[in-house]
Design a protein around this motif. Structure first.
Motif, PDB file in Angstrom:
ATOM      1  N   GLY A 825       0.833  -1.190   0.000  1.00 53.24           N
ATOM      2  CA  GLY A 825       0.000   0.000   0.000  1.00 53.24           C
ATOM      3  C   GLY A 825       0.869   1.242   0.000  1.00 53.24           C
ATOM      4  N   ASN A 826       0.362   2.334  -0.508  1.00 58.22           N
ATOM      5  CA  ASN A 826       1.090   3.592  -0.485  1.00 58.22           C
ATOM      6  C   ASN A 826       1.034   4.184   0.927  1.00 58.22           C
ATOM      7  N   LEU A 887      -0.978   1.605 -14.246  1.00 55.85           N
ATOM      8  CA  LEU A 887      -0.297   2.559 -13.389  1.00 55.85           C
ATOM      9  C   LEU A 887      -0.851   2.521 -11.966  1.00 55.85           C
ATOM     10  N   ILE A 888      -0.093   3.096 -11.041  1.00 55.90           N
ATOM     11  CA  ILE A 888      -0.504   3.126  -9.640  1.00 55.90           C
ATOM     12  C   ILE A 888      -1.616   4.154  -9.464  1.00 55.90           C
ATOM     13  N   PRO A 889      -2.773   3.770  -8.935  1.00 58.64           N
ATOM     14  CA  PRO A 889      -3.848   4.758  -8.717  1.00 58.64           C
ATOM     15  C   PRO A 889      -3.403   5.825  -7.716  1.00 58.64           C
ATOM     16  N   TRP A 898      -5.023  -2.545  -0.035  1.00 62.94           N
ATOM     17  CA  TRP A 898      -3.795  -3.326  -0.130  1.00 62.94           C
ATOM     18  C   TRP A 898      -3.766  -3.970  -1.510  1.00 62.94           C
ATOM     19  N   PHE A 899      -2.735  -3.674  -2.295  1.00 63.27           N
ATOM     20  CA  PHE A 899      -2.598  -4.229  -3.636  1.00 63.27           C
ATOM     21  C   PHE A 899      -1.855  -5.559  -3.562  1.00 63.27           C
ATOM     22  N   SER A 900      -2.361  -6.540  -4.289  1.00 64.54           N
ATOM     23  CA  SER A 900      -1.728  -7.860  -4.350  1.00 64.54           C
ATOM     24  C   SER A 900      -0.715  -7.859  -5.491  1.00 64.54           C
ATOM     25  N   PHE A 901       0.549  -8.016  -5.151  1.00 71.26           N
ATOM     26  CA  PHE A 901       1.665  -7.912  -6.094  1.00 71.26           C
ATOM     27  C   PHE A 901       2.285  -9.303  -6.234  1.00 71.26           C
ATOM     28  N   LYS A 902       2.427  -9.796  -7.460  1.00 68.29           N
ATOM     29  CA  LYS A 902       2.968 -11.140  -7.663  1.00 68.29           C
ATOM     30  C   LYS A 902       3.829 -11.182  -8.915  1.00 68.29           C
ATOM     31  N   VAL A 903       5.028 -11.771  -8.772  1.00 66.03           N
ATOM     32  CA  VAL A 903       5.882 -12.059  -9.923  1.00 66.03           C
ATOM     33  C   VAL A 903       6.289 -13.518  -9.837  1.00 66.03           C
ATOM     34  N   GLU A 904       6.517 -14.120 -10.998  1.00 67.01           N
ATOM     35  CA  GLU A 904       6.814 -15.552 -11.019  1.00 67.01           C
ATOM     36  C   GLU A 904       7.725 -15.874 -12.183  1.00 67.01           C
ATOM     37  N   LYS A 905       8.664 -16.768 -11.918  1.00 63.48           N
ATOM     38  CA  LYS A 905       9.548 -17.306 -12.959  1.00 63.48           C
ATOM     39  C   LYS A 905       9.412 -18.817 -12.967  1.00 63.48           C
ATOM     40  N   GLN A 906       8.994 -19.370 -14.097  1.00 62.61           N
ATOM     41  CA  GLN A 906       8.950 -20.817 -14.318  1.00 62.61           C
ATOM     42  C   GLN A 906       9.706 -21.102 -15.592  1.00 62.61           C
ATOM     43  N   ARG A 907      10.906 -21.682 -15.401  1.00 61.71           N
ATOM     44  CA  ARG A 907      11.829 -21.846 -16.523  1.00 61.71           C
ATOM     45  C   ARG A 907      12.020 -20.500 -17.219  1.00 61.71           C
ATOM     46  N   MET A 949       4.043   0.557   2.189  1.00 57.19           N
ATOM     47  CA  MET A 949       3.812  -0.405   3.265  1.00 57.19           C
ATOM     48  C   MET A 949       3.842  -1.799   2.655  1.00 57.19           C
ATOM     49  N   ILE A 950       4.482  -2.734   3.344  1.00 50.46           N
ATOM     50  CA  ILE A 950       4.639  -4.094   2.820  1.00 50.46           C
ATOM     51  C   ILE A 950       4.118  -5.077   3.853  1.00 50.46           C
ATOM     52  N   SER A 951       3.343  -6.052   3.396  1.00 48.13           N
ATOM     53  CA  SER A 951       2.847  -7.068   4.324  1.00 48.13           C
ATOM     54  C   SER A 951       2.817  -8.426   3.652  1.00 48.13           C
ATOM     55  N   ARG A 952       2.984  -9.430   4.444  1.00 45.52           N
ATOM     56  CA  ARG A 952       2.911 -10.835   4.060  1.00 45.52           C
ATOM     57  C   ARG A 952       3.700 -11.113   2.785  1.00 45.52           C
TER      58      ARG A 952
END
Length: 980
Positions: A825-826, A887-889, A898-907, A949-952
């Protein structure tokens, strides 16, 4: 012939035979075996002693009906010659300590047969403390370890004494003892710390608990802070021994921090000291140092030291182990210093600092309404949190006492001798003349443990023996000059179940054998391993060493640094922060039901729909997936649990499939359990139990083994010599009701950080402030973990790269596929302008190098001043969000979101998602396919001229079991925005 010789002597001989039975095979090796169960003779002879008359005084009573003590300290005062009894069942079964003048002898009497464990020298006029703590026995004088032994036999019993000569009497006092279990997160209002004793320094230094405002609405509001010249604070008891002391520690740029241990009084204790490392623009100007110090009679002496200080204002996870063999200090899982000293074997613990007393700093509770921070205080103090002290369960032996092996070891044939020469590593040696010989320690009931030691094979083979119930049932891992072998001995039948060539043949090898829920795996320090799955057989027993004679070469086998520790049960994946789980605005990241998601299209099995769910993270390597069925409303049902899936097409990964026949079939109803590999059935079994009787169904991947279990018992298993490499898990049910929140995943390749403890898993970079603080200035009661650049840094004549970036590097290394997800969150900071017009650049890097954010893959949300959202490869843009929603609102509608942020690398597939801002007709993610994937292993969360702000934070993937070296120093920070 006396009555004792005809009766008691006969009983003693029977006892000798009973002990020898552990070592004597009832039959020779069977046809087709390796001969591992060859005949052995116990190397013990009965002592030529008369019958013991027993104690004249018994603690807790005037007769044999004294108080029974399971664990205790026996305090012995007076100079007379005495025999002290403990764990006494009767006059023929007890442990004893004899003191005659200045000589002490520790031993066991069993059925009238006496065995000597250890001998030593004492000050005959000084008091003694005999510690019986669990299976460990030790004798101390003024905190100095005189002798020790280990024996699980005759645990518990009465205590007493008998004088051995005329003259001076003694007094005996017995104090019951329990295991050490101490924990302190400093979550209380007492500023000094209610449980701690502060030794205030002469310059006015102090140790105080500091807390944020409104601590009940915080992720982690408390810290213990100290300053002053050689100031310290202690907690515990002088009898504490055999413990592991853990703490989160952090120090300022101009100080020295420390941990105290084996504290007897202000003049006698051990101390680990650690000074700060000085770094400028990525270059070390002063490496700092660390020292292990013994303070004896007020005089300090450095016992061990090395170069390498701590990073200023960085959190570390400290672990200090105190055993009868040695003291070791580790930071972030890396051992820094070790020392063996009998003066440092017991005592309480403490925290220590040598930090200048800071100028006046506003108390957090007196800060202006909109501010709730401990950052200024932490930068000026030594800071401690998350203190834990627990008894070490298990056994360690460094073999420092020269002579025949004793101290509670059960020794077979041959000359088992400890050689402890000056300036050399002590070791235990044996040269079998023929066949094999063993040395064992522990209890036949031991289970779920890890045993390790350094092994040199000599002329034949040598190794570890474990799960030894008797001479017909045990496991053995041995090395020779070429290979590592795992042998299973069951009912006297020895079979080599696995073997691999050694990469460092003919050298000393560190062997580690681990036994966890039926899976046996032995690993050498060169990385090779052997394993077996033994199902639900009786995997219990002693551990120790085995050596086998060579055919011509009689060189002795050698062993050193033996350690056995019990394995704790691993925590399942789903955890929440109790402070926030009932808060609606944070329900998404505190609800366990958010772990699983269904596929886009429904799945049909045999023409009927099933309830299919995928987990959002990756779980490579060993993993267990478990479901708890609530009811089976339909007469016929089935389920399938799947791991090691790559998500590409159908029938991938391993599947544990269970199908119950129709209930109308009654007693003839058949239930089938199958293991399926890539769509092919590799193991199958008909289960005759009533299908409705199981409460838990689970699937385990452990090494090369795949196992399906019902109620924790294996029903079907398979060994795969070419294990699959997929990382996803999923399951489906049909005709069965399963609660998603009760579904469990256990994995060692998963990190779930709620920041409810100190952030020891992270290292800051750039101009970062990383702390628990308030998110909203209009309502500063709620505080979470925050990352921002420090606005108070003077920006004049400084390039933006020196003040704008704020970086949080994961200390754990992830060299392969990985998933990183967190909620962000901002942060409301009107100093930056009108909320939230300053929002920009919320970013993640994977595959980087730990200092350069232009290396690896960079995922930028609102990157380059909230102009675009992109994926960069080594700093070059390779994918961009084009739907105009990336873009970020900036409006107040997201004030509490709280925005759900996810990045993933598979091969080679990289995917990026924030809520559903990047969704299009083809995918909810921004995706990039890389034909030549990068191989960096560092992960970073970062922002630029912003506060978030960062959580979990949740990281799962290949690796994640090793932290970066404490002495590793990153280079100068670089970001993709440096020249923008």
């Amino acid at each position: 012939m006396s009555r004792w010789f005809s009766r008691e002597r006969f009983i003693a001989c029977l006892a000798l035979i009973a002990v020898a039975a552990f070592f004597i095979a009832s039959r020779g090796p069977r046809r087709g075996t390796t001969g591992a169960a060859a005949d052995l003779v116990l190397n013990v002879a009965p002592a030529a002693v008369a019958k013991d008359p027993g104690p004249t005084l018994v603690a807790g009573g005037e007769s044999d009906a004294g108080t029974s003590f399971i664990g205790a300290d026996l305090l012995i005062d007076g100079p007379g010659d005495v025999r002290v009894y403990f764990d006494r069942h009767d006059n023929a079964n007890f442990h004893f300590l004899d003191r005659k003048e200045d000589k002490v002898t520790l031993g066991l009497c069993e059925a009238g047969l006496e065995q000597i464990f250890s001998t030593g020298k004492v000050d005959a006029a000084a008091s003694m403390r005999l510690a019986r703590h669990g299976p460990n026995i030790a004798l101390f004088q003024s905190g100095h370890l005189i002798l020790c032994a280990f024996d699980e036999r005759l645990l518990g019993g009465t205590a007493g004494f008998r004088m051995l000569s005329q003259g001076n009497d003694v007094t005996l006092k017995v104090e019951p003892r329990e295991d050490v279990h101490f924990a302190d997160d400093f979550m209380y209002s007492d500023a000094r710390g209610a449980q701690w004793s502060v030794k205030q320094s002469a310059d006015g230094g102090y140790f105080n608990v500091k807390s944020l405002k409104n601590p009940l609405l915080s992720a982690n509001a408390f810290n213990y802070m100290g300053c002053g010249k050689e100031n310290f604070s202690t907690v515990g008891q002088p009898w504490w021994d055999l413990y592991v002391y853990e703490a989160s520690v952090r120090g300022p740029a101009n100080g020295c921090i420390g941990l105290m241990f084996s504290y007897q009084d202000d003049r006698n204790y051990g101390l680990f000291k650690w000074t700060a490392r000085k770094v400028e623009n990525g270059a070390v100007t002063d490496p700092g140092k660390r020292e292990l110090v013994r303070v004896h009679d007020g005089k300090p002496e450095i016992l061990a030291q090395s170069s390498g200080g701590y990073g200023a204002d960085q959190w570390y996870s400290a672990q200090l182990r105190v055993t009868y063999s040695r003291v070791s200090v580790a930071m972030d899982g890396h051992v820094l210093l070790e020392v063996a000293d009998p003066n440092l074997a017991c005592g309480s613990v403490g925290v220590w600092c040598d930090v200048p007393i800071p100028a006046a700093i506003i108390d957090p509770r007196a800060q202006e309404f909109s501010r709730n921070s401990l950052n200024d205080l932490m930068k000026a103090h030594a800071v401690f949190d998350d203190v834990r002290v627990n008894t070490l369960q298990g056994y360690e032996d460094d073999f420092v006492v020269p002579g025949p092996l004793a101290g509670g070891w059960l020794v077979g044939t041959g000359d088992w001798t400890v050689r402890a020469e000056k300036n050399t590593q002590p070791e235990l040696t044996v040269a079998p003349t023929k066949g094999s010989t063993k040395a064992l320690v522990g209890d036949r009931r031991w289970a779920q443990y890890e045993v390790e030691a350094d092994v040199r094979s000599g002329g034949g083979s040598a190794g570890l023996i474990f799960l030894h119930r008797d001479e017909s049932n045990y496991f053995q891992a041995s090395i020779d000059k070429k290979s590592l072998k795992l042998t299973s001995v069951s009912d006297g039948n020895a079979v080599v179940v696995d073997t691999v060539p050694l990469l460092q043949a003919g050298k000393q090898v560190r062997l580690r054998a681990q036994v966890r829920h039926g899976h046996v795996r032995v690993t050498a320090d060169d990385g090779v391993s052997v394993e077996s799955f033994a199902g639900d057989t009786m995997l219990r027993g002693r551990a120790g060493f085995v050596a086998t004679a060579g055919e011509s070469d009689r060189a002795p086998a050698a062993f050193s640094r033996f350690r056995l520790s019990f394995l704790p049960e691993r925590e399942p994946l789903v955890t929440t922060n109790a402070v926030f789980e009932d808060e609606q605005t944070m329900n998404d990241w505190t609800s366990p039901t958010s772990e699983w998601y269904p596929p886009r299209d429904p799945l049909l099995i045999k023409g009927r729909p099933v309830n299919l769910l995928w987990h959002r993270s990756q779980f490579p390597g060993d993993v267990e997936l478990a479901i708890e069925p609530r009811e089976a409303p339909e007469g016929k049902f089935e389920f399938a649990l799947s791991v090691a899936k790559d998500g590409q097409g159908k029938n991938n990964g391993y599947v544990f499939h269970y199908e119950a026949g129709d209930i109308t079939e009654g007693a003839s109803r058949s239930c089938t359990a199958q293991l399926i590999r890539q769509g092919e059935v590799v193991a199958e079994r008909v289960v005759v139990d009533d299908a409705k009787q199981f409460s838990v169904a689970s699937m385990r991947r452990c090494g090369k083994y795949i196992v399906g279990l019902l109620n924790g018992r294996p029903v079907v298993s398979y060994r795969d010599e070419n294990p699959l490499v997929g990382n996803k898990v999923a399951y489906y049910t049909q005709g069965l009701v399963v609660r998603t929140e009760a579904t469990k995943i256990i994995s060692d390749n998963f990190r779930n950080d709620l920041f409810s403890r100190a952030p020891v898993n992270w290292r800051t970079g750039g101009n970062a402030i990383a702390e628990v603080t308030n998110r909203w200035q209009c309502d500063p009661r709620w505080s979470f973990f925050s990352l921002k650049n420090d606005l108070r840094v003077d920006r004049r004549n400084k390039p933006a790269v020196q003040w704008a970036p704020a970086v949080l590097w994961s200390k754990y290394l992830y060299p392969g596929d990985v998933t990183v997800e967190f909620y962000v969150g901002n942060k409301m900071e009107t100093e930056r302008g009108q909320p939230y017009f300053y929002a920009r650049d919320i970013c993640v890097n994977i595959g980087s190098d730990g200092s350069d954010l232009t290396k690896g893959y960079t995922f930028m949300w609102g990157g380059f001043g909230n102009q675009r959202s992109v994926i960069l490869r080594n700093g070059v843009e390779v994918a961009r969000v084009t739907n105009g929603m990336g873009l970020i609102p900036k409006d107040m509608n997201y004030h509490r979101h709280w925005f759900s942020f996810k990045v993933e690398k598979q091969r080679g597939r990289l995917s990026f998602r924030v809520d559903r801002f990047f969704a299009n007709d083809r995918s909810p993610d921004l995706v990039y396919e890389d034909t030549q994937p990068l191989t960096g292993d560092r992960i970073a969360l970062w922002t630029y001229d912003h506060a978030i702000m960062i959580s979990r934070v949740r990281i799962s993937g290949d690796g994640g079991n090793m932290m970066e070296d404490v002495d590793w120093t990153p280079g100068a920070l670089k970001t993709p925005l440096d020249d923008k």
